[in-house]
Design an enzyme around this catalytic site. Structure first.
Site, PDB file in Angstrom:
ATOM      1  N   SER A  31       0.830  -1.200   0.000  1.00  0.00           N
ATOM      2  CA  SER A  31       0.000   0.000   0.000  1.00  0.00           C
ATOM      3  C   SER A  31       0.868   1.254   0.000  1.00  0.00           C
ATOM      4  CB  SER A  31      -0.889  -0.023   1.244  1.00  0.00           C
ATOM      5  OG  SER A  31      -1.698   1.116   1.286  1.00  0.00           O
TER       6      SER A  31
ATOM      7  N   THR B 148     -11.242   2.839 -14.217  1.00  0.00           N
ATOM      8  CA  THR B 148     -10.250   3.778 -14.754  1.00  0.00           C
ATOM      9  C   THR B 148      -9.112   3.945 -13.752  1.00  0.00           C
ATOM     10  OG1 THR B 148     -11.985   4.935 -15.950  1.00  0.00           O
ATOM     11  CG2 THR B 148      -9.925   6.152 -15.575  1.00  0.00           C
TER      12      THR B 148
ATOM     13  N   CYS C 118      -7.391   0.598  13.044  1.00  0.00           N
ATOM     14  CA  CYS C 118      -8.688   0.001  12.738  1.00  0.00           C
ATOM     15  C   CYS C 118      -9.393  -0.498  13.988  1.00  0.00           C
ATOM     16  CB  CYS C 118      -8.510  -1.154  11.776  1.00  0.00           C
ATOM     17  SG  CYS C 118      -7.108  -0.933  10.706  1.00  0.00           S
TER      18      CYS C 118
END
Ligand code: PLP
Length: 397
Positions: A202, A243, A329
């Site tokens: 990431s 896209t 999280c």
């Protein structure tokens, strides 16, 4: 001059490097083309930039550019890996082996797959946070289609014996997926040497923009096939339609280049700073490091302070320090971290854990400041703590 609060939460996200930002900007305005437009220069320009970024990502992990699929980040990457394998290899089997200390992106996805008919083995880890490869071998069955073990843990920084796990997977003809979000760009990661078949990374953990990442999908020896989870325009080799986010992808590419060039120096510098922080914090009575000291990322340390709760500590510290009790999280929850629990850390210590994670822009002055602030906060809270008074009495009895 220190700026407050001092940021020591690089494992939850990193600031975008100015050099990365600068590289992305022209792709918002001047070179705004759709990378899939094949009929004009705007499209070609965007496509060229995307392919250059693909090369940069690939070379950071020892892959071929054709093996890189751009995603929105590691959560999507983990979902594509797990769901993609589960659907594609259904005729071969339904058994997945993972660990109890994975990121929620893996754990929660595995739980959903269980409802769809997957059998999932969640391996234990040792007190050090490391998977036992003998236990892994014993868990393998004819129906096993995937082993999913993270490269390095986001709460403790503990690095798994990935190369050994990869070799075991290969030997048994089982695919090996590693969530390497915390490791890539920080320590050397090489999909060939580590025998990794699928890998998630990431950008926002490596000084790139948020909302972009990549999934490495091996193309030969063996050729991995995944069932697409987002369908449509057939972008990314039909594995991930939509896209392409060209500016973000360009940023991810630049972020990878910088990591590759600066990793040895940066890792050594952060290792020194982290060790300094750890050394001083361990001088506090009844404080302990969680996880292996040997097999650990250079930029993280997770420390428990007895008789305190993380939320108490954070509420005293958050005016001057940005740290967390574990992963972003799960912060906000009062339960001790499931990662520390799986490691068998006693509740009394797991409750009072803080993750310190440093990075590219952390300096000595900030570390010294953090040491002073944490020492002050622990002392203040313990002076007010009944539990601590009891513990002290228990010791002298
Ligand atoms: C941050 C993180 C993720 C999630 O990555 P996103 O790009 O934010 O979706 C997954 N796994 C680990 C180990 C992480 O640290």
């Amino acid at each position: 001059m220190l700026r407050y609060p001092v940021y020591l939460d690089y494992s939850s996200t990193t600031p975008c490097d100015e050099r990365v930002l600068e590289t992305t900007l022209p792709y918002f305005t001047k070179f705004f083309g759709n990378a899939s437009s094949r009929s004009h220069a705007f499209g070609w320009r965007a496509d060229t930039a995307v392919e250059a970024a693909r090369k940069s990502v690939a070379s950071l992990i020892g892959a071929d550019p054709k093996e890189i699929v751009f995603t929105s980040g590691s959560t999507e990457g983990c979902n594509l890996a797990l769901r993609g394998v589960f659907e594609m290899y259904a005729s071969k089997g339904n058994h997945i082996i993972t660990t109890k200390t994975e990121h929620k992106a893996v754990l929660d996805t595995c739980k959903i797959l269980q409802k769809k008919g997957a059998e999932v083995t969640f391996l234990n880890v040792s007190k050090d946070g490391i998977v036992d490869t003998e236990e892994l071998k014993a868990a393998i069955k004819p129906e096993t289609i995937l082993i999913a073990v993270m490269y390095a843990n986001n709460e403790t920084g503990v690095v798994q014996p990935v190369k050994e796990i990869g070799a075991i997977a290969k030997q048994h003809n089982i695919l090996f997926f590693s969530d390497a979000t915390q490791a890539v760009g920080k320590i050397p990661v090489n999909v060939e040497q580590d025998h990794i078949d699928i890998l998630a990374l990431s950008a926002h953990k490596i000084y790139g923009p948020k909302g972009v990442g990549a999934l490495y999908v091996r193309r030969r020896n063996p050729r991995v096939k995944l069932a697409a989870q987002i369908t449509g325009g057939a972008q990314e080799n039909n594995l991930r339609s939509g896209t392409l986010n060209v500016p973000a992808i360009v940023g991810l590419g630049r972020a990878c280049e910088i990591c590759r060039a600066e990793m040895p120096e940066e890792a050594a510098r952060l290792n020194d700073l982290r060790n300094q922080l750890q050394l001083e914090l361990l001088k506090i009575d009844e404080s302990y490091v969680n996880g292996s000291l040997e097999h650990r990322l250079p930029q993280i340390c997770n420390i428990s302070f007895r008789s305190l709760s993380s939320s108490q500590l954070l509420s005293v510290l958050n005016k001057t320090l940005a740290v967390s009790s574990g992963s972003a999280c799960t912060s906000g929850s009062l339960d001790p971290s499931f990662v520390l629990k799986a490691m068998g850390i006693e509740d009394g210590l797991a409750r009072g854990s803080i993750r310190f994670s440093i990075g590219r822009f952390t300096n000595r002055e900030e570390i010294d400041f953090a040491i002073t602030e944490v020492k002050k906060a622990v002392e203040k809270l313990r002076n007010e703590s009944f539990e601590w008074t009891l513990f002290q009495k228990g010791k002298t009895r």
